[in-house]
Design an enzyme around this catalytic site. Structure first.
Site, PDB file in Angstrom:
ATOM      1  N   SER A  19      25.486  22.498  37.466  1.00  0.00           N
ATOM      2  CA  SER A  19      24.371  22.768  37.026  1.00  0.00           C
ATOM      3  C   SER A  19      24.311  23.933  35.718  1.00  0.00           C
ATOM      4  O   SER A  19      23.607  23.631  34.369  1.00  0.00           O
ATOM      5  CB  SER A  19      23.191  23.360  37.850  1.00  0.00           C
ATOM      6  OG  SER A  19      23.851  24.611  38.253  1.00  0.00           O
ATOM      7  N   ASN A 113      33.849  33.484  33.284  1.00  0.00           N
ATOM      8  CA  ASN A 113      33.357  32.854  34.615  1.00  0.00           C
ATOM      9  C   ASN A 113      32.037  33.504  34.677  1.00  0.00           C
ATOM     10  O   ASN A 113      31.549  34.640  34.237  1.00  0.00           O
ATOM     11  CB  ASN A 113      34.124  33.585  35.622  1.00  0.00           C
ATOM     12  CG  ASN A 113      34.221  32.948  36.968  1.00  0.00           C
ATOM     13  OD1 ASN A 113      33.572  31.562  37.174  1.00  0.00           O
ATOM     14  ND2 ASN A 113      33.715  33.683  38.128  1.00  0.00           N
ATOM     15  N   HIS A 115      29.524  34.562  37.955  1.00  0.00           N
ATOM     16  CA  HIS A 115      29.483  34.887  39.372  1.00  0.00           C
ATOM     17  C   HIS A 115      28.094  35.118  39.755  1.00  0.00           C
ATOM     18  O   HIS A 115      27.487  36.043  39.085  1.00  0.00           O
ATOM     19  CB  HIS A 115      30.378  35.928  39.643  1.00  0.00           C
ATOM     20  CG  HIS A 115      30.690  36.222  41.062  1.00  0.00           C
ATOM     21  ND1 HIS A 115      31.264  35.567  41.965  1.00  0.00           N
ATOM     22  CD2 HIS A 115      30.040  37.184  41.645  1.00  0.00           C
ATOM     23  CE1 HIS A 115      31.177  35.815  43.203  1.00  0.00           C
ATOM     24  NE2 HIS A 115      30.393  36.990  43.089  1.00  0.00           N
ATOM     25  N   SER A 142      26.704  38.103  37.049  1.00  0.00           N
ATOM     26  CA  SER A 142      27.567  38.754  35.958  1.00  0.00           C
ATOM     27  C   SER A 142      28.471  37.499  35.528  1.00  0.00           C
ATOM     28  O   SER A 142      28.639  36.540  35.974  1.00  0.00           O
ATOM     29  CB  SER A 142      28.706  39.443  36.744  1.00  0.00           C
ATOM     30  OG  SER A 142      28.062  40.297  37.762  1.00  0.00           O
ATOM     31  N   THR A 147      40.420  37.880  34.676  1.00  0.00           N
ATOM     32  CA  THR A 147      41.829  38.300  34.867  1.00  0.00           C
ATOM     33  C   THR A 147      42.370  37.964  35.963  1.00  0.00           C
ATOM     34  O   THR A 147      41.878  37.132  36.772  1.00  0.00           O
ATOM     35  CB  THR A 147      41.802  40.100  34.726  1.00  0.00           C
ATOM     36  OG1 THR A 147      41.182  40.400  35.842  1.00  0.00           O
ATOM     37  CG2 THR A 147      41.121  40.368  33.551  1.00  0.00           C
ATOM     38  N   ASP A 151      37.173  37.912  40.267  1.00  0.00           N
ATOM     39  CA  ASP A 151      35.806  38.453  39.918  1.00  0.00           C
ATOM     40  C   ASP A 151      35.923  39.805  39.299  1.00  0.00           C
ATOM     41  O   ASP A 151      34.805  40.469  39.866  1.00  0.00           O
ATOM     42  CB  ASP A 151      34.917  38.166  41.197  1.00  0.00           C
ATOM     43  CG  ASP A 151      34.692  36.537  41.625  1.00  0.00           C
ATOM     44  OD1 ASP A 151      34.896  35.850  40.471  1.00  0.00           O
ATOM     45  OD2 ASP A 151      34.387  36.483  42.594  1.00  0.00           O
TER      46      ASP A 151
END
Ligand code: GRF
Length: 200
Positions: A19, A113, A115, A142, A147, A151
């Protein structure tokens, strides 16, 4: 901006529904995000996000982690595929594998990313369930640079939503997903236009 100007090359890594991928594709098509998805890669052959990409004529590749003896070899194959497309940003959109140091160092400050939690709270899987079980009054999304700590990379943006009295994983999850889909293309636009970069 016209879709033909969409030139900032990205590769999107997925494992499932896609999505967020769809939201990024929609914003690019609408001319709001100056990116070009050079390829969509999945570690899961059944990921329905792959179909979304195929429908939009975006190249797709499946690199199944199960086909490799260890994470290092899987990631080596992943990097080899990604590098063919020369992306300037790697976008993790529901990619459910932890990435090792070698992979992360290969794309310094160029992996992001999304999250579903207010990091550093609730990293990892099942954040919705944990938030509800803990009786939290707020939850959120977030987006961060990646890294080698799960997360835990530098935050780019974080948005809160209230947890309502009758919320379930489904209702809260739907609001979180809506937020993700608004924010993620925006962050890609910021990165593509030089408005943000990873300083750490
Ligand atoms: C999203 O909730 C994202 O935050 C998490 O995995 C989910 C992926 O959803 N990392 P989708 O595949 O983009 O629909």
């Amino acid at each position: 901006m016209n879709v033909n100007d969409a030139k900032f090359p990205i590769v999107v890594l997925i494992s499932g529904y896609g999505s967020n991928l769809q939201a990024i594709m929609n914003e690019i098509d609408a001319g709001f995000c100056p990116a070009e998805i050079r390829a969509v890669l999945s570690n899961e052959p059944e990921a329905s996000g792959l179909e979304r990409a195929k429908r939009a004529n975006i190249p797709t590749e499946v690199i199944q982690h199960r086909d490799f003896q260890n994470r290092k070899q899987f990631e080596k194959a992943l990097m080899k595929s990604i590098d063919k497309y020369q992306p300037k940003l790697i976008v993790l959109a529901g990619f459910k594998r932890i990435l090792g140091n070698e992979f992360i160092q290969h794309y310094p400050k160029r992996i992001i990313n999304v999250h579903p939690s207010l990091l550093p709270k609730y990293p990892g899987l099942n954040s919705l369930e944990q938030v509800l079980a803990a009786g939290e009054t707020e939850h959120g999304v977030s987006i961060h640079f990646v890294t080698n700590e799960l997360d835990a990379g530098p935050l780019i943006v974080q948005i809160k939503v209230p947890v309502l009295k009758d919320d379930t994983v489904v209702t809260l999850g739907a609001r979180i997903q809506q937020l993700e889909q608004k924010l993620y293309p925006q962050v890609i636009t910021w990165f593509a236009t030089g408005k943000i970069k990873c300083g750490n």
